[in-house]
Design a protein around this motif. Sequence first.
Motif, PDB file in Angstrom:
ATOM      1  N   PRO A  29       0.817  -1.229   0.000  1.00 30.48           N
ATOM      2  CA  PRO A  29       0.000   0.000   0.000  1.00 30.48           C
ATOM      3  C   PRO A  29       0.840   1.263   0.000  1.00 30.48           C
ATOM      4  O   PRO A  29       1.847   1.361   0.702  1.00 30.48           O
ATOM      5  N   ILE A  30       0.418   2.220  -0.813  1.00 28.69           N
ATOM      6  CA  ILE A  30       0.981   3.569  -0.773  1.00 28.69           C
ATOM      7  C   ILE A  30       0.177   4.342   0.264  1.00 28.69           C
ATOM      8  O   ILE A  30      -1.041   4.510   0.115  1.00 28.69           O
ATOM      9  N   LYS A  31       0.846   4.819   1.298  1.00 29.06           N
ATOM     10  CA  LYS A  31       0.155   5.458   2.412  1.00 29.06           C
ATOM     11  C   LYS A  31       0.092   6.966   2.203  1.00 29.06           C
ATOM     12  O   LYS A  31       1.113   7.650   2.251  1.00 29.06           O
ATOM     13  N   LEU A  32      -1.127   7.465   1.958  1.00 30.37           N
ATOM     14  CA  LEU A  32      -1.386   8.892   1.767  1.00 30.37           C
ATOM     15  C   LEU A  32      -1.954   9.460   3.066  1.00 30.37           C
ATOM     16  O   LEU A  32      -2.857   8.874   3.667  1.00 30.37           O
ATOM     17  N   THR A  33      -1.445  10.613   3.482  1.00 29.19           N
ATOM     18  CA  THR A  33      -1.873  11.183   4.760  1.00 29.19           C
ATOM     19  C   THR A  33      -3.133  12.029   4.599  1.00 29.19           C
ATOM     20  O   THR A  33      -3.314  12.734   3.607  1.00 29.19           O
ATOM     21  N   LEU A  34      -3.992  11.944   5.601  1.00 25.12           N
ATOM     22  CA  LEU A  34      -5.203  12.762   5.692  1.00 25.12           C
ATOM     23  C   LEU A  34      -5.071  13.707   6.875  1.00 25.12           C
ATOM     24  O   LEU A  34      -4.572  13.323   7.940  1.00 25.12           O
ATOM     25  N   HIS A  35      -5.547  14.947   6.694  1.00 30.51           N
ATOM     26  CA  HIS A  35      -5.494  15.940   7.774  1.00 30.51           C
ATOM     27  C   HIS A  35      -6.910  16.375   8.158  1.00 30.51           C
ATOM     28  O   HIS A  35      -7.862  15.604   7.999  1.00 30.51           O
ATOM     29  N   ASP A  36      -7.033  17.607   8.644  1.00 31.43           N
ATOM     30  CA  ASP A  36      -8.301  17.996   9.263  1.00 31.43           C
ATOM     31  C   ASP A  36      -8.945  19.189   8.577  1.00 31.43           C
ATOM     32  O   ASP A  36      -9.606  19.992   9.220  1.00 31.43           O
ATOM     33  N   TRP A  37      -8.761  19.322   7.253  1.00 28.99           N
ATOM     34  CA  TRP A  37      -9.548  20.315   6.525  1.00 28.99           C
ATOM     35  C   TRP A  37     -10.022  19.701   5.215  1.00 28.99           C
ATOM     36  O   TRP A  37      -9.377  18.839   4.611  1.00 28.99           O
ATOM     37  N   THR A  38     -11.193  20.159   4.779  1.00 31.04           N
ATOM     38  CA  THR A  38     -11.899  19.513   3.677  1.00 31.04           C
ATOM     39  C   THR A  38     -11.097  19.496   2.392  1.00 31.04           C
ATOM     40  O   THR A  38     -11.054  18.475   1.688  1.00 31.04           O
ATOM     41  N   GLY A  39     -10.460  20.605   2.048  1.00 35.87           N
ATOM     42  CA  GLY A  39      -9.717  20.658   0.799  1.00 35.87           C
ATOM     43  C   GLY A  39      -8.629  19.612   0.727  1.00 35.87           C
ATOM     44  O   GLY A  39      -8.414  18.978  -0.318  1.00 35.87           O
ATOM     45  N   GLN A  40      -7.921  19.406   1.847  1.00 36.09           N
ATOM     46  CA  GLN A  40      -6.846  18.411   1.844  1.00 36.09           C
ATOM     47  C   GLN A  40      -7.402  17.005   1.685  1.00 36.09           C
ATOM     48  O   GLN A  40      -6.802  16.153   1.009  1.00 36.09           O
ATOM     49  N   LEU A  41      -8.541  16.740   2.289  1.00 35.27           N
ATOM     50  CA  LEU A  41      -9.167  15.421   2.121  1.00 35.27           C
ATOM     51  C   LEU A  41      -9.559  15.191   0.665  1.00 35.27           C
ATOM     52  O   LEU A  41      -9.384  14.095   0.122  1.00 35.27           O
ATOM     53  N   ASP A 287     -18.910  21.423   2.340  1.00 37.65           N
ATOM     54  CA  ASP A 287     -19.155  22.184   3.564  1.00 37.65           C
ATOM     55  C   ASP A 287     -20.466  22.965   3.554  1.00 37.65           C
ATOM     56  O   ASP A 287     -21.092  23.133   4.604  1.00 37.65           O
ATOM     57  N   LEU A 288     -20.871  23.458   2.382  1.00 35.15           N
ATOM     58  CA  LEU A 288     -22.080  24.271   2.301  1.00 35.15           C
ATOM     59  C   LEU A 288     -23.297  23.469   1.859  1.00 35.15           C
ATOM     60  O   LEU A 288     -24.391  23.637   2.408  1.00 35.15           O
ATOM     61  N   ASP A 289     -23.103  22.610   0.859  1.00 31.54           N
ATOM     62  CA  ASP A 289     -24.234  21.874   0.299  1.00 31.54           C
ATOM     63  C   ASP A 289     -24.485  20.544   0.986  1.00 31.54           C
ATOM     64  O   ASP A 289     -25.493  19.898   0.725  1.00 31.54           O
ATOM     65  N   GLY A 290     -23.555  20.136   1.836  1.00 30.63           N
ATOM     66  CA  GLY A 290     -23.740  18.906   2.593  1.00 30.63           C
ATOM     67  C   GLY A 290     -23.544  17.632   1.798  1.00 30.63           C
ATOM     68  O   GLY A 290     -23.991  16.556   2.224  1.00 30.63           O
ATOM     69  N   LYS A 291     -22.865  17.719   0.671  1.00 30.62           N
ATOM     70  CA  LYS A 291     -22.629  16.512  -0.126  1.00 30.62           C
ATOM     71  C   LYS A 291     -21.564  15.643   0.531  1.00 30.62           C
ATOM     72  O   LYS A 291     -20.649  16.137   1.189  1.00 30.62           O
ATOM     73  N   ASP A 292     -21.697  14.342   0.333  1.00 34.67           N
ATOM     74  CA  ASP A 292     -20.713  13.404   0.846  1.00 34.67           C
ATOM     75  C   ASP A 292     -19.375  13.638   0.148  1.00 34.67           C
ATOM     76  O   ASP A 292     -19.317  13.746  -1.088  1.00 34.67           O
ATOM     77  N   LEU A 293     -18.309  13.709   0.931  1.00 32.91           N
ATOM     78  CA  LEU A 293     -17.003  14.025   0.364  1.00 32.91           C
ATOM     79  C   LEU A 293     -16.570  12.995  -0.673  1.00 32.91           C
ATOM     80  O   LEU A 293     -16.076  13.344  -1.752  1.00 32.91           O
TER      81      LEU A 293
END
Length: 314
Positions: A29-41, A287-293
């Motif tokens: 597996p290639i391990k990609l990091t996730l953080h705590d803001w929507t754009g980065q996710l 964030d505004l429309d509530g769509k699933d990321l």
Amino acid sequence: MKFAPLMGAGLLALASVAPALAEVESTDPIKLTLHDWTGQLLTTKIMGSVLEKAGYNVEYVQADYIAQFAGLKTGDLHVAMEIWATTGQEAMDEAIATGNVVSYGSTGMQAIEEWWFPAYMKEDCPGLPDWQALNDCADQFSTAETAPFGRYLGGPVTWGGFDEERVEALGLDFEVVHAGTDAALFAELESAYQRKAPIVLWVYAPHWAVAKYEGEFVQFPAYTPECYTDPAWGSNPDAAYDCGKPTGPIYKVGWAGVSDKWPGAASAIEAFTIDNAAMGDMVGQVDLDGKDLDAVVADWVANNESTWQGWITQ
């Protein structure tokens, strides 16, 4: 990308849809990091989805924005898709200098992160956006928890940014209060904006907030690298950080071993690019429309195949 040659028209047709795992250099597996803001996710999961379509095995790992560099140096983590020049430049430069971390270049997005206030605050603090007006109006920004100091609502502590150092170096009569999450930061902005309540806070772009709300960034003394490293620079001869935050690219970085173990993936990561407008739109959908990321990611991948196919056919 340097996939093994395929034989036969049938196999070629299949490969154009979903290359088999056997074609890639390693199934680890290639391990990609996730953080705590929507754009980065979004950025990370778009890249991960494209790598999966190329046949790679992808694993997402939650990681602290700055502390992740320890894992990238050792190879316990492999790729970080968003390092902002505004807040992560020093940590990135130090990690790259070790030779264990490499830059995959810019994502194509340009970062702005700075103190921001709604336009209606100029009525109570007419000297804005000049930073020197903040002390004249500190009481306007104070809360029960910070009085007699004004309150500056910063991002989560893990984002860095040197806001406490900036307040001290510039002699601002403000206390930095950190939002616990990205969502909490902008929920407070939404609440204040609807009530026309006083607020000055960390806002960044690319993001939907700069399009939705009328306001301005505070104008601090312009950033130079010396401001962060040489106390003699600037208005306070005894302290660094007596300036605003830098602006600049958002970078992709990774463990140096990625290009040896997964050279095709490294090439695709380097080729990845997206602009502020596209990212701001997707962040707004979540964030505004509530769509699933994940649904927003899937839509982008489905609608932009001609773009990402170029990333995996380098």
